[in-house]
Write a protein that holds these residues in place. Structure first.
Motif, PDB file in Angstrom:
ATOM      1  N   UNK A 289       0.700  -1.174  -0.044  1.00  0.00           N
ATOM      2  CA  UNK A 289      -0.132   0.055  -0.059  1.00  0.00           C
ATOM      3  C   UNK A 289       0.971   1.253  -0.100  1.00  0.00           C
ATOM      4  N   UNK A 290       0.709   2.043  -1.025  1.00  0.00           N
ATOM      5  CA  UNK A 290       1.569   3.253  -1.162  1.00  0.00           C
ATOM      6  C   UNK A 290       0.895   4.534  -1.225  1.00  0.00           C
ATOM      7  N   UNK A 291       1.043   5.467  -0.299  1.00  0.00           N
ATOM      8  CA  UNK A 291       0.300   6.583   0.142  1.00  0.00           C
ATOM      9  C   UNK A 291       0.966   7.848   0.003  1.00  0.00           C
ATOM     10  N   UNK A 292       0.833   8.888  -1.072  1.00  0.00           N
ATOM     11  CA  UNK A 292       1.505  10.062  -1.066  1.00  0.00           C
ATOM     12  C   UNK A 292       2.374  10.036  -2.351  1.00  0.00           C
ATOM     13  N   UNK A 293       2.814  11.356  -2.723  1.00  0.00           N
ATOM     14  CA  UNK A 293       3.677  11.693  -3.743  1.00  0.00           C
ATOM     15  C   UNK A 293       4.388  13.107  -3.690  1.00  0.00           C
ATOM     16  N   UNK A 294       5.338  13.264  -4.475  1.00  0.00           N
ATOM     17  CA  UNK A 294       6.080  14.640  -4.343  1.00  0.00           C
ATOM     18  C   UNK A 294       7.156  14.929  -3.575  1.00  0.00           C
ATOM     19  N   UNK A 295       7.753  14.011  -2.694  1.00  0.00           N
ATOM     20  CA  UNK A 295       9.016  14.036  -2.067  1.00  0.00           C
ATOM     21  C   UNK A 295       9.039  15.437  -1.394  1.00  0.00           C
ATOM     22  N   UNK A 296       8.034  15.935  -0.673  1.00  0.00           N
ATOM     23  CA  UNK A 296       8.177  17.304  -0.234  1.00  0.00           C
ATOM     24  C   UNK A 296       7.563  17.443   1.120  1.00  0.00           C
ATOM     25  N   UNK A 297       8.059  18.289   2.031  1.00  0.00           N
ATOM     26  CA  UNK A 297       7.453  18.698   3.496  1.00  0.00           C
ATOM     27  C   UNK A 297       6.590  19.751   3.107  1.00  0.00           C
ATOM     28  N   UNK A 298       6.421  20.404   2.044  1.00  0.00           N
ATOM     29  CA  UNK A 298       5.332  21.499   2.072  1.00  0.00           C
ATOM     30  C   UNK A 298       3.890  20.933   1.893  1.00  0.00           C
ATOM     31  N   UNK A 299       3.083  21.959   2.270  1.00  0.00           N
ATOM     32  CA  UNK A 299       1.526  21.531   2.193  1.00  0.00           C
ATOM     33  C   UNK A 299       1.090  21.389   0.626  1.00  0.00           C
ATOM     34  N   UNK A 300       0.500  20.312   0.496  1.00  0.00           N
ATOM     35  CA  UNK A 300       0.069  20.128  -0.814  1.00  0.00           C
ATOM     36  C   UNK A 300      -1.432  19.702  -1.058  1.00  0.00           C
ATOM     37  N   UNK A 301      -2.241  19.775   0.159  1.00  0.00           N
ATOM     38  CA  UNK A 301      -3.523  19.547   0.102  1.00  0.00           C
ATOM     39  C   UNK A 301      -3.758  17.983   0.290  1.00  0.00           C
ATOM     40  N   UNK A 302      -2.591  16.961   0.466  1.00  0.00           N
ATOM     41  CA  UNK A 302      -2.881  15.651   0.935  1.00  0.00           C
ATOM     42  C   UNK A 302      -2.949  16.082   2.381  1.00  0.00           C
ATOM     43  N   UNK A 303      -3.942  15.258   3.109  1.00  0.00           N
ATOM     44  CA  UNK A 303      -4.100  15.215   4.682  1.00  0.00           C
ATOM     45  C   UNK A 303      -5.382  14.490   5.106  1.00  0.00           C
ATOM     46  N   UNK A 304      -5.417  13.967   6.217  1.00  0.00           N
ATOM     47  CA  UNK A 304      -6.668  13.446   6.972  1.00  0.00           C
ATOM     48  C   UNK A 304      -6.544  11.830   6.039  1.00  0.00           C
ATOM     49  N   UNK A 305      -5.775  11.162   5.814  1.00  0.00           N
ATOM     50  CA  UNK A 305      -5.774  10.055   5.103  1.00  0.00           C
ATOM     51  C   UNK A 305      -5.525   8.854   6.060  1.00  0.00           C
ATOM     52  N   UNK A 306      -6.139   7.654   5.887  1.00  0.00           N
ATOM     53  CA  UNK A 306      -6.099   6.559   7.096  1.00  0.00           C
ATOM     54  C   UNK A 306      -5.846   5.425   6.477  1.00  0.00           C
ATOM     55  N   UNK A 307      -4.650   4.524   7.005  1.00  0.00           N
ATOM     56  CA  UNK A 307      -4.526   3.442   6.353  1.00  0.00           C
ATOM     57  C   UNK A 307      -4.661   2.317   7.638  1.00  0.00           C
ATOM     58  N   UNK A 308      -5.847   1.471   7.745  1.00  0.00           N
ATOM     59  CA  UNK A 308      -6.369   1.076   8.923  1.00  0.00           C
ATOM     60  C   UNK A 308      -6.663  -0.480   8.622  1.00  0.00           C
ATOM     61  N   UNK A 309      -6.151  -1.506   9.497  1.00  0.00           N
ATOM     62  CA  UNK A 309      -6.704  -2.846   9.594  1.00  0.00           C
ATOM     63  C   UNK A 309      -6.440  -3.606   8.330  1.00  0.00           C
ATOM     64  N   UNK A 310      -5.368  -3.305   7.664  1.00  0.00           N
ATOM     65  CA  UNK A 310      -5.060  -4.069   6.452  1.00  0.00           C
ATOM     66  C   UNK A 310      -4.308  -5.199   6.818  1.00  0.00           C
ATOM     67  N   UNK A 311      -4.093  -6.180   5.665  1.00  0.00           N
ATOM     68  CA  UNK A 311      -3.377  -7.351   6.111  1.00  0.00           C
ATOM     69  C   UNK A 311      -2.363  -7.450   4.847  1.00  0.00           C
ATOM     70  N   UNK A 312      -1.283  -7.375   4.759  1.00  0.00           N
ATOM     71  CA  UNK A 312      -0.295  -7.104   3.799  1.00  0.00           C
ATOM     72  C   UNK A 312       0.748  -8.191   3.855  1.00  0.00           C
ATOM     73  N   UNK A 313       1.046  -8.878   2.853  1.00  0.00           N
ATOM     74  CA  UNK A 313       1.975 -10.103   2.948  1.00  0.00           C
ATOM     75  C   UNK A 313       2.543 -10.368   1.653  1.00  0.00           C
ATOM     76  N   UNK A 314       3.841 -11.142   1.428  1.00  0.00           N
ATOM     77  CA  UNK A 314       4.499 -11.420   0.439  1.00  0.00           C
ATOM     78  C   UNK A 314       4.520 -10.418  -0.543  1.00  0.00           C
ATOM     79  N   UNK A 315       5.301  -9.275  -0.052  1.00  0.00           N
ATOM     80  CA  UNK A 315       5.369  -8.042  -0.971  1.00  0.00           C
ATOM     81  C   UNK A 315       6.998  -7.956  -1.154  1.00  0.00           C
ATOM     82  N   UNK A 316       7.238  -6.856  -1.917  1.00  0.00           N
ATOM     83  CA  UNK A 316       8.833  -6.576  -2.412  1.00  0.00           C
ATOM     84  C   UNK A 316       9.439  -8.007  -2.728  1.00  0.00           C
ATOM     85  N   UNK A 317       8.684  -8.701  -3.468  1.00  0.00           N
ATOM     86  CA  UNK A 317       8.915 -10.182  -3.995  1.00  0.00           C
ATOM     87  C   UNK A 317      10.092  -9.880  -5.036  1.00  0.00           C
ATOM     88  N   UNK A 318      10.339  -8.773  -5.701  1.00  0.00           N
ATOM     89  CA  UNK A 318      11.201  -8.822  -6.880  1.00  0.00           C
ATOM     90  C   UNK A 318      11.771  -7.484  -6.474  1.00  0.00           C
TER      91      UNK A 318
END
Length: 603
Positions: free
Chosen positions: A501-530
């Motif tokens: 799960x990837x969230x965000x873009x821009x490589x910046x500390x500045x305000x861009x409008x991204x806010x109040x986002x939530x990643x909750x209760x997910x199950x992530x497995x067998x990633x970064x395989x390659x």
């Protein structure tokens, strides 16, 4: 009086449709059947239409004419089981919009899947004639078919499916197998590799897949020269050659902690040497296939995808599309053919480069240390929406998709993807938000002049994603860019070649409008395989008021060709800030940081 009341109740019950707990009363129903429908019919249960386009047009006319008896409670386009083969995308426009009280619902009927497909069948198989290009072990075993036609043109494909199983496009070493390169030379734009055992001097459509840190490149081979001492130098076609050797991030590594970057050669008849492999010749279009043991060529259903996009929901800022719902619909066989014509060199997340180069003198006004610039384009998608609100995908299935499955591209709000399944997805399963595409230099801090243009109030919940990123390894299973008030909740993600799960873009500390986002209760497995520089959960940039909580994240897989060990359960990449992170379950606290901000709180 009792008789009148009972009759009224009967009418109400006959016009009630139930979708996941929502009850729409007095909805107008339009029936569609791919097998016994007719677009001149009435669209009733007894006389269904044949195509989704015709059903949308009927619903559009009901709304145009304000037929209250048809619109009260919503319009249901009911797809009977079967395959709806498209010759153009299903186009949903502002005139198709519903309302909160009267949505337009496209739903599959019953347990037989209603399949919206961009595929076309491959038939007429015959034993292949002797050809000097055929590998010795495959001679006498290959079958060949003429390419299918779409309109008056040959279909050229990068994917083929046999009875629903993805066939392996011809490759040098086998699926997901590679070899270390010897040298990467930007001066003459060449890559040096160990000389292949197979004679590829007549392989005119050869491609090289290059492993480069957190991304891959697909380069069409222009020329190969045996340099002696077991080494061969390879040069590539434009436009990908210039992009590959000019952009600094990411490039292949020579002399990494775990060795050099890796490659494989693909797409040549000479490389079809194992059962289950296939190749399409150019310009004839003939398709060659090496059957698996016991596979009946006459009885096997072969399909190649002919269309990149299956559904397009497209409004405008002034007239957005609203309140469209898909329920219990299957989407299959969306193509990814663009690399056949121009290769594929990416920056990150499947976003291909339009232009990129290293700055001779680092620094731009918004970022003093920036030493490169890049302009990117968005991946293709089977289902995409822009300038829309109230878009819902509920209980749908996506399979055999070459690039992205679902993409909420731009100015999408109040929309939900819930209880869907994604399997055999070439790129990202679910993508949302702007990523600074086309003319916007991707490192610039984004801040839309019109606040509503940022994607907001998106819910991605209760989905199962298994086997994504199998064409472009550098994609994430779920990827959200510039979004706000977005919830990624209780999804199960597994078998992914880069981040989960990837969230965000821009490589910046500045305000861009991204806010109040939530990643909750997910199950992530067998990633970064390659690939690596990855996270089960991966973030970028400043996102005030955001949280990561209650997720179960396994340890990353051991990517066999990675040149270092940079893979994490959670990776806070450049300038991540504004998150509160707590109560996440990980086998060990493997967390990566890259210049985080002061308001990142990790408990």
């Amino acid at each position: 009086m009792k008789k009148i009341i009972c009759s009224a109740l009967f009418v109400i019950c006959c016009h009630t449709s139930v979708f996941a707990g929502d009850i729409y009363v007095f909805a107008g129903d339009i029936y569609v059947s791919p097998t016994d429908g007719n677009d001149t019919a009435q669209g009733t249960s007894a006389a269904p239409l044949k195509t989704i386009d015709a059903a949308l047009r009927m619903a559009r006319e009901w709304r145009r004419l304000e037929l209250d008896d048809k619109l009260r409670g919503g319009v249901n386009i009911i797809l009977r089981g079967g395959t709806y083969r498209l010759d153009r995308p299903v186009f949903i426009r502002p005139e198709d919009s519903g309302t909160a009280d009267s949505p337009t619902v496209i739903r599959g009927e019953g347990s037989t899947p209603a399949v919206i497909s961009g595929g076309t069948s491959v038939t007429g198989w015959r034993k292949a004639d002797d050809d000097p290009r055929i590998a010795a072990k495959a001679r006498g075993r290959l079958w060949v078919s003429d390419a299918p036609m779409q309109g008056n043109r040959i279909v050229y494909a990068r994917q083929m499916y046999a009875d629903g199983r993805k066939a392996l496009r011809s490759t040098q070493f086998g699926e997901y197998r590679m070899e270390r390169m010897t040298d990467f030379n930007p001066t003459d734009e060449s890559i040096t590799i160990p000389t292949p055992e197979t004679d590829l001097s007549r392989a005119g459509q050869l491609e090289m897949l290059v492993h480069q840190r957190w991304a891959v490149a697909i380069l069409r081979v222009r020329r190969m020269e045996n340099m002696g001492n077991g080494q061969t130098k390879v040069w590539f076609h434009e436009p990908e050659s210039r992009l590959e050797f000019a952009h600094p991030w990411p490039q292949p590594v020579i002399g990494g902690e775990r060795g050099n970057s890796s490659f494989s050669l693909n797409n040549a008849l000479e490389l079809v040497d194992e059962p289950g492999e296939w190749y399409q010749d150019y310009p004839s279009g003939q398709i060659y296939y090496y059957p698996k043991d016991g596979e009946d060529m006459a009885g096997t259903d072969f399909v190649v995808p002919a269309m990149d996009n299956l559904v397009e929901i497209s409004g405008t800022r002034e007239r957005p599309v609203s309140h469209i719902r898909f329920d219990n619909v299957t989407f299959e066989h969306a193509a990814w053919t663009r690399p056949l014509n121009e290769g594929h060199v990416t920056l990150q997340g499947g976003f291909r480069l339009i232009d990129a180069y290293k700055l001779d003198k680092p620094g731009l006004p918004h970022k003093a240390a920036l030493e490169n610039q890049a302009w990117i384009a968005r991946p293709e998608a089977a289902f995409k929406a822009r300038f829309a609100s109230g878009i819902t995908l509920n209980g749908c299935r996506f399979a055999h998709v070459g690039a992205s499955a679902v993409d909420l591209e731009y100015a999408v709000s109040g929309s939900t993807i819930d209880r869907c399944t994604f399997n055999d997805i070439g790129g990202t399963a679910v993508m949302a938000g702007y990523f600074g595409e086309e003319g916007f230099e991707t490192h610039l801090p984004y801040s839309p002049a019109i606040a509503q243009d940022i994607c907001s109030e998106i819910t991605i919940s209760n989905n199962v994603i298994d086997d994504a990123t199998n064409e472009d390894w550098g994609c994430a299973a779920i990827s959200a860019g510039y979004v706000k008030q977005t919830n990624i909740v209780q999804n199960r993600v597994t078998n992914v070649n880069y981040s989960g799960i990837a969230l965000g873009w821009g490589w910046t500390a500045l305000e861009t409008g991204m806010r109040d986002n939530h990643i909750t209760g997910n199950d992530v497995s067998n990633y970064a395989r390659q690939l690596y520089d990855a996270g089960g959960i991966y973030t970028l940039s400043n996102q005030p008021g955001s949280t990561i909580s209650g997720n179960h994240i396994s340890l990353p897989a051991d990517a066999p060709y990675a040149t270092n060990e940079r893979a994490f359960c959670i990776y806070f990449d450049e300038a991540t800030d504004g998150f509160t992170v707590y109560d996440n379950d990980m086998p060990e606290r493997r967390i990566g940081y890259n210049q985080p901000g002061p308001d990142l709180k990790v408990n």
